[in-house]
Design a protein around this motif. Structure first.
Motif, PDB file in Angstrom:
ATOM      1  N   LEU A 113      63.931 -44.617   0.064  1.00 32.34           N
ATOM      2  CA  LEU A 113      62.523 -44.739   0.417  1.00 32.34           C
ATOM      3  C   LEU A 113      62.180 -43.836   1.589  1.00 32.34           C
ATOM      4  CD1 LEU A 113      59.716 -46.120   0.405  1.00 32.34           C
ATOM      5  CD2 LEU A 113      60.721 -47.948   1.779  1.00 32.34           C
ATOM      6  N   LEU A 114      63.032 -43.819   2.601  1.00 31.69           N
ATOM      7  CA  LEU A 114      62.757 -43.039   3.803  1.00 31.69           C
ATOM      8  C   LEU A 114      62.752 -41.543   3.526  1.00 31.69           C
ATOM      9  CD1 LEU A 114      62.331 -43.125   6.895  1.00 31.69           C
ATOM     10  CD2 LEU A 114      64.824 -43.010   7.144  1.00 31.69           C
ATOM     11  N   LEU A 115      63.664 -41.084   2.684  1.00 31.94           N
ATOM     12  CA  LEU A 115      63.823 -39.648   2.468  1.00 31.94           C
ATOM     13  C   LEU A 115      62.930 -39.091   1.365  1.00 31.94           C
ATOM     14  CD1 LEU A 115      67.690 -39.182   2.822  1.00 31.94           C
ATOM     15  CD2 LEU A 115      65.914 -38.791   4.520  1.00 31.94           C
ATOM     16  N   THR A 116      62.493 -39.935   0.428  1.00 30.93           N
ATOM     17  CA  THR A 116      61.733 -39.412  -0.708  1.00 30.93           C
ATOM     18  C   THR A 116      60.257 -39.829  -0.717  1.00 30.93           C
ATOM     19  OG1 THR A 116      62.342 -41.310  -2.111  1.00 30.93           O
ATOM     20  CG2 THR A 116      63.811 -39.395  -2.127  1.00 30.93           C
ATOM     21  N   ARG A 117      59.907 -40.899  -0.006  1.00 31.83           N
ATOM     22  CA  ARG A 117      58.528 -41.385  -0.094  1.00 31.83           C
ATOM     23  C   ARG A 117      57.824 -41.494   1.251  1.00 31.83           C
ATOM     24  NH1 ARG A 117      61.686 -44.284  -3.670  1.00 31.83           N
ATOM     25  NH2 ARG A 117      61.063 -44.131  -5.874  1.00 31.83           N
ATOM     26  N   ALA A 118      58.553 -41.528   2.334  1.00 32.14           N
ATOM     27  CA  ALA A 118      57.926 -41.718   3.644  1.00 32.14           C
ATOM     28  C   ALA A 118      57.011 -40.543   3.999  1.00 32.14           C
ATOM     29  CB  ALA A 118      58.992 -41.902   4.723  1.00 32.14           C
ATOM     30  N   LEU A 119      57.487 -39.328   3.805  1.00 31.78           N
ATOM     31  CA  LEU A 119      56.678 -38.153   4.152  1.00 31.78           C
ATOM     32  C   LEU A 119      55.426 -38.024   3.286  1.00 31.78           C
ATOM     33  CD1 LEU A 119      56.426 -35.697   5.965  1.00 31.78           C
ATOM     34  CD2 LEU A 119      57.793 -34.392   4.310  1.00 31.78           C
ATOM     35  N   PRO A 120      55.516 -38.186   1.933  1.00 31.15           N
ATOM     36  CA  PRO A 120      54.281 -38.142   1.136  1.00 31.15           C
ATOM     37  C   PRO A 120      53.270 -39.206   1.544  1.00 31.15           C
ATOM     38  CG  PRO A 120      56.176 -37.888  -0.292  1.00 31.15           C
ATOM     39  CD  PRO A 120      56.707 -38.235   1.060  1.00 31.15           C
ATOM     40  N   LEU A 121      53.736 -40.398   1.887  1.00 35.52           N
ATOM     41  CA  LEU A 121      52.814 -41.443   2.326  1.00 35.52           C
ATOM     42  C   LEU A 121      52.195 -41.089   3.670  1.00 35.52           C
ATOM     43  CD1 LEU A 121      54.712 -44.739   1.341  1.00 35.52           C
ATOM     44  CD2 LEU A 121      52.655 -43.790   0.299  1.00 35.52           C
ATOM     45  N   TRP A 122      52.979 -40.570   4.584  1.00 39.99           N
ATOM     46  CA  TRP A 122      52.480 -40.220   5.917  1.00 39.99           C
ATOM     47  C   TRP A 122      51.446 -39.104   5.846  1.00 39.99           C
ATOM     48  CZ3 TRP A 122      52.220 -41.955  10.702  1.00 39.99           C
ATOM     49  CH2 TRP A 122      51.919 -41.058  11.725  1.00 39.99           C
ATOM     50  N   VAL A 123      51.698 -38.120   4.996  1.00 41.79           N
ATOM     51  CA  VAL A 123      50.792 -36.964   4.906  1.00 41.79           C
ATOM     52  C   VAL A 123      49.597 -37.271   4.014  1.00 41.79           C
ATOM     53  CG1 VAL A 123      50.582 -34.566   4.148  1.00 41.79           C
ATOM     54  CG2 VAL A 123      52.650 -35.328   5.340  1.00 41.79           C
ATOM     55  N   GLY A 124      49.850 -37.896   2.851  1.00 38.64           N
ATOM     56  CA  GLY A 124      48.783 -38.060   1.873  1.00 38.64           C
ATOM     57  C   GLY A 124      47.927 -39.294   2.049  1.00 38.64           C
ATOM     58  N   ALA A 125      48.553 -40.429   2.410  1.00 44.79           N
ATOM     59  CA  ALA A 125      47.793 -41.677   2.497  1.00 44.79           C
ATOM     60  C   ALA A 125      46.837 -41.695   3.680  1.00 44.79           C
ATOM     61  CB  ALA A 125      48.753 -42.873   2.591  1.00 44.79           C
ATOM     62  N   ARG A 126      47.008 -40.767   4.635  1.00 41.85           N
ATOM     63  CA  ARG A 126      46.084 -40.700   5.770  1.00 41.85           C
ATOM     64  C   ARG A 126      44.947 -39.724   5.522  1.00 41.85           C
ATOM     65  NH1 ARG A 126      47.908 -38.855  10.591  1.00 41.85           N
ATOM     66  NH2 ARG A 126      49.424 -37.488   9.588  1.00 41.85           N
ATOM     67  N   GLY A 127      44.826 -39.239   4.279  1.00 44.28           N
ATOM     68  CA  GLY A 127      43.749 -38.313   3.957  1.00 44.28           C
ATOM     69  C   GLY A 127      42.388 -38.973   3.991  1.00 44.28           C
ATOM     70  N   LEU A 128      41.369 -38.163   3.908  1.00 38.26           N
ATOM     71  CA  LEU A 128      40.004 -38.667   3.998  1.00 38.26           C
ATOM     72  C   LEU A 128      39.560 -39.365   2.723  1.00 38.26           C
ATOM     73  CD1 LEU A 128      38.258 -35.681   5.840  1.00 38.26           C
ATOM     74  CD2 LEU A 128      39.116 -37.815   6.808  1.00 38.26           C
ATOM     75  N   GLU A 129      40.195 -39.040   1.610  1.00 36.47           N
ATOM     76  CA  GLU A 129      39.794 -39.617   0.329  1.00 36.47           C
ATOM     77  C   GLU A 129      40.863 -40.593  -0.172  1.00 36.47           C
ATOM     78  OE1 GLU A 129      38.930 -36.617  -2.481  1.00 36.47           O
ATOM     79  OE2 GLU A 129      37.283 -35.730  -1.328  1.00 36.47           O
ATOM     80  N   PHE A 130      40.387 -41.688  -0.746  1.00 39.13           N
ATOM     81  CA  PHE A 130      41.289 -42.676  -1.337  1.00 39.13           C
ATOM     82  C   PHE A 130      41.877 -42.117  -2.631  1.00 39.13           C
ATOM     83  CE2 PHE A 130      41.988 -46.071  -4.400  1.00 39.13           C
ATOM     84  CZ  PHE A 130      42.812 -46.919  -3.687  1.00 39.13           C
ATOM     85  N   ASP A 131      43.172 -42.336  -2.828  1.00 35.72           N
ATOM     86  CA  ASP A 131      43.828 -41.845  -4.031  1.00 35.72           C
ATOM     87  C   ASP A 131      44.797 -42.919  -4.519  1.00 35.72           C
ATOM     88  OD1 ASP A 131      45.131 -40.455  -6.064  1.00 35.72           O
ATOM     89  OD2 ASP A 131      44.944 -38.544  -4.997  1.00 35.72           O
ATOM     90  N   TRP A 132      44.675 -43.263  -5.786  1.00 29.60           N
ATOM     91  CA  TRP A 132      45.518 -44.312  -6.356  1.00 29.60           C
ATOM     92  C   TRP A 132      46.982 -43.911  -6.416  1.00 29.60           C
ATOM     93  CZ3 TRP A 132      44.750 -49.247  -6.954  1.00 29.60           C
ATOM     94  CH2 TRP A 132      43.447 -49.739  -7.088  1.00 29.60           C
ATOM     95  N   LYS A 133      47.276 -42.618  -6.376  1.00 25.87           N
ATOM     96  CA  LYS A 133      48.669 -42.205  -6.555  1.00 25.87           C
ATOM     97  C   LYS A 133      49.556 -42.684  -5.404  1.00 25.87           C
ATOM     98  CE  LYS A 133      48.361 -37.561  -4.508  1.00 25.87           C
ATOM     99  NZ  LYS A 133      48.520 -36.118  -4.778  1.00 25.87           N
TER     100      LYS A 133
END
Length: 230
Positions: A113-133
């Motif tokens: 989880l830490l190596l494969t999903r933490a960075l995408p969540l940190w970068v993408g989930a803080r975006g201005l637009e909501f995304d279901w992915k």
């Protein structure tokens, strides 16, 4: 709203890991650093797999849509290295069977989880637009937790000298299916002739994982019943 979405994704992804650790009894055994050591073994195993792929399959660099199913099959076969790494680290953990399974499975899943999903969540989930992915990515982390715990349980059963001969082929089959499970999206794309949607990929990962979990639990219960009968 952005902060709420990011916090929701983080809680959805990391919450089950924390709850599993807290309510499984692992804190009573001081298993935190053991989980960290398992995570270190995970990183070493992934490095060895990357070196193996880069050495023997150097021409596989390219977009996924151009890769044949056979090439993906060969690349996925390298994931048997995860079983080797899990077996090594499980053999070095002192404790009863359920502690070994929990520490190994949880530590391996947390490192993944830490190596494969933490960075995408940190970068993408803080975006201005909501995304279901990113919600789907968090849910996929929960599926991964169940998957790694099942693999750890099956490996523990496999290395048991008192495992019934009739159960051993089933355990081996389940381990092989667990290794080749990442091929399902490629198979779906091949048969459907299009890239599956996020929900379809989530269902494709969750369905075999849940089925494997039930079968592995049944094998574990059967093994305990046979052991006690003797």
């Amino acid at each position: 709203m952005t902060l709420f979405h990011f916090g929701n994704c983080i809680a959805l992804a990391y919450g089950p890991y924390f709850l599993t650790y807290k309510y499984s009894g692992l804190p009573e055994y001081g298993a935190f650093w053991k989980c960290v050591q398992v995570g270190g073994m995970y990183m070493l195993t992934q490095l060895c797999k990357m070196l193996l792929l880069a050495t023997f399959f150097p021409t596989m660099d390219g977009p996924p849509e151009n890769a044949s199913l056979f090439i993906e099959f060969i690349k996925t076969t390298v994931d048997f290295g995860d079983l080797v790494g899990l077996s090594i680290v499980m053999g070095r953990i002192a404790g009863s069977g359920h502690i070994k399974v929990l520490v190994t499975g949880l530590g391996w899943a947390a490192a993944d989880l830490l190596l494969t999903r933490a960075l995408p969540l940190w970068v993408g989930a803080r975006g201005l637009e909501f995304d279901w992915k990113y919600i789907q990515l968090s849910l996929d982390a929960n599926i991964s937790l169940v998957h790694h715990l099942c693999v750890a349980l099956l490996l523990w059963l496999w290395w048991r000298s008192d495992l019934a001969t009739t159960l051993r082929p089933l355990v081996a089959l389940l381990l092989a299916l667990g290794v080749y499970q990442p091929l399902l999206p490629q198979l779906m794309a091949t048969f459907l002739e299009k890239t599956p949607s996020g929900i379809s990929l989530l269902a494709a990962n969750a369905t075999p994982t849940v089925c494997t979990a039930f079968v592995a639990l049944h094998v574990f219960i059967t093994h305990n019943a046979l052991t006690k009968s003797y």
